[in-house]
Design an enzyme around this catalytic site. Structure first.
Site, PDB file in Angstrom:
ATOM      1  N   SER A 182      39.416 -51.871   1.617  1.00  0.00           N
ATOM      2  CA  SER A 182      38.464 -50.949   1.671  1.00  0.00           C
ATOM      3  C   SER A 182      36.905 -51.314   1.688  1.00  0.00           C
ATOM      4  O   SER A 182      36.023 -50.496   2.013  1.00  0.00           O
ATOM      5  CB  SER A 182      38.818 -49.644   0.898  1.00  0.00           C
ATOM      6  N   HIS A 210      43.703 -47.261   4.754  1.00  0.00           N
ATOM      7  CA  HIS A 210      42.410 -47.426   5.731  1.00  0.00           C
ATOM      8  C   HIS A 210      42.819 -48.103   7.403  1.00  0.00           C
ATOM      9  O   HIS A 210      42.219 -48.260   7.851  1.00  0.00           O
ATOM     10  CB  HIS A 210      41.500 -48.406   5.382  1.00  0.00           C
ATOM     11  N   LYS A 241      42.384 -39.837   4.161  1.00  0.00           N
ATOM     12  CA  LYS A 241      41.201 -40.571   4.654  1.00  0.00           C
ATOM     13  C   LYS A 241      41.213 -40.150   6.175  1.00  0.00           C
ATOM     14  O   LYS A 241      40.819 -39.025   6.465  1.00  0.00           O
ATOM     15  CB  LYS A 241      41.580 -41.974   4.537  1.00  0.00           C
TER      16      LYS A 241
HETATM   17  C1  LIG Z   1      42.430 -44.024  -1.015  1.00  0.00           C
HETATM   18  C2  LIG Z   1      43.358 -45.179  -1.387  1.00  0.00           C
HETATM   19  C3  LIG Z   1      44.480 -44.766  -2.070  1.00  0.00           C
HETATM   20  C4  LIG Z   1      44.557 -43.259  -2.769  1.00  0.00           C
HETATM   21  O1  LIG Z   1      44.857 -42.468  -1.887  1.00  0.00           O
HETATM   22  P1  LIG Z   1      44.820 -40.882  -2.245  1.00  0.00           P
HETATM   23  O2  LIG Z   1      45.520 -40.117  -1.365  1.00  0.00           O
HETATM   24  O3  LIG Z   1      43.167 -40.643  -2.131  1.00  0.00           O
HETATM   25  O4  LIG Z   1      45.410 -40.616  -3.723  1.00  0.00           O
HETATM   26  C5  LIG Z   1      45.499 -45.709  -2.034  1.00  0.00           C
HETATM   27  N1  LIG Z   1      45.379 -47.071  -1.515  1.00  0.00           N
HETATM   28  C6  LIG Z   1      44.325 -47.305  -0.727  1.00  0.00           C
HETATM   29  C7  LIG Z   1      44.218 -48.777  -0.327  1.00  0.00           C
HETATM   30  C8  LIG Z   1      43.287 -46.399  -0.846  1.00  0.00           C
HETATM   31  O5  LIG Z   1      42.094 -46.904   0.078  1.00  0.00           O
END
Ligand SMILES: *Cc1c(COP(=O)(O)O)cnc(C)c1O
Length: 393
Positions: A182, A210, A241
């Protein structure tokens, strides 16, 4: 308040002195190309709403209808009285979208990782974990109690060396990695990882937070991008996301998913995902399956943005995805750039240590499918004028 909690104030003061207290901005309306903050309309360049689905009219409508039909709360944990037809349908639809046998829905991506990993491995097993893995993977591995071996970022030679040294007969092994990282937007070499998993009998677990809605056919994600459908053991993802809402899931074999339904602690001990969120994700997937125009628009905007910034002399790192880091390096300069952009109507949060390494401070730009060409042009123009005036380009 009691005297006993004054330590928290000391702690905050110490963090403030080190410049480590992040200002939290409050958004006064829906997510989109623009957001309202302090009554001002700001060009939004830093949310994860890649495809604009967080405020898509069809997705909103699906969520409202779900509230009318199912109410606002799921009522209980999934295993007692909280499973409704929306959950079951979402699990079926996600599995099909991902090309996996089955899937299990959680209340968030963080909970999907912290719930799934401890079911996959335990005390006597070993986990090979990529150096830059997301915090929720690190927490999940900790909760599992398995032995953790960290391998270097994207370094498959290092992974193989560590597999040779630490892969023990009779124990389970798991290789775990973010799919898209990310902070840099680079992609894990999942094809090589999978070959190593096959060679050393280690299960493969990828976090596609992502990659969903971004990589693969119609945004099916990283496993589809590499064509590894029957060779990856867990493809975990989030709804928060590109899919625009809230929740998470793990997809894998029917046996693994059934075991997760019986054992994953956030599934057993925390109440089920709300109807509105579940219906929203169902609609988001339907939109993606229907056509790939949002995904294509996202990539086009990202290309324009990166090209514009690179021509100005900015370092956008090694991103292979729409994530566009503008790496400034110096923490104070990065904060100055972000604050100046903010004054000129561009919302682009700074990312500093400890989220990224010291000396690699950056502004991470997230273009989306709902930005117009002019929006991207405006962002580049402001990076030009402000970057020149504060001397970062
Ligand atoms: C944002 C993210 C998460 C967590 O996801 P949420 O649904 O916001 O709890 C887990 N792993 C990665 C790589 C992320 O970027």
């Amino acid at each position: 308040m009691t005297e006993r909690t004054l330590w928290a104030r000391d702690e905050l003061n110490r963090m403030r002195e080190e410049g480590r207290v992040v200002p939290i901005r409050t958004i006064e309306g829906p997510q989109g190309a623009y957001v309202t903050i302090d009554g001002r309309k700001m060009l939004n360049m830093c949310s994860n709403n890649y495809l604009g689905l967080a405020n898509h009219p069809e997705v909103r409508k699906a969520a409202i209808e779900a509230i009318e039909k199912f109410g606002v709360g799921a009522g209980a944990v999934r295993t007692i009285a909280g499973t409704n037809t929306l959950h079951v349908e979402a699990e079926r639809k996600l599995a099909r979208f991902k090309g996996m046998d089955a899937s299990i829905v959680f209340q968030g991506g963080l909970l999907a990782n912290s719930g799934t990993i401890p079911v996959m491995v335990s005390k006597d097993d070993v986990v090979f974990s990529e150096e830059l893995n997301h915090a929720s993977i690190i927490d999940g591995v900790r909760l599992s109690g398995a032995k953790k071996i960290v391998y270097r970022h994207l370094d498959m030679d290092d992974l193989e060396t560590k597999l040779k040294e630490n892969r023990k007969d009779g124990k389970k092994a798991l290789i775990i990695s973010d799919g898209v990282f990310s902070m840099d937007g680079d992609i894990a070499p999942l094809d090589v990882m999978t070959e190593l998993g096959e060679k050393y009998d280690a299960m493969i677990y990828v976090d596609d937070a992502h990659g969903e809605g971004v990589l693969g056919k119609n945004g099916r994600g990283i496993v589809d991008h590499f064509g590894l459908h029957d060779r990856v053991d867990i493809e975990m993802g989030t709804f928060s996301k590109a899919l625009g809402t809230m929740g998470g899931f793990s997809a894998g074999s029917s046996d693994i998913v059934e075991l997760l339904h019986q054992r994953a602690r956030p599934f057993l001990f925390s109440s089920a995902l709300n109807p509105a969120d579940t219906a929203a994700v169902l609609k988001s997937i339907e939109i993606l399956e229907r056509d790939d125009s949002l995904v294509r628009k996202l990539w086009k905007n990202a290309e324009t943005l990166k090209k514009g910034l690179n021509e100005l002399g900015y370092n956008t790192g090694s991103s292979k995805t729409p994530i566009t880091p503008v790496i400034v390096g110096d923490e104070k300069k990065t904060l100055e750039l972000s604050n100046s952009l903010y004054r000129e109507g561009i919302f682009a949060s700074p990312i500093v240590f400890p989220t990224v390494a010291r000396g690699s401070a950056r502004i991470r730009l997230m273009p989306s499918a709902v930005h117009s060409e002019d929006d991207i042009g405006l962002a580049v123009e402001k990076f030009r004028s402000i970057g020149k005036s504060i001397g970062v380009i």
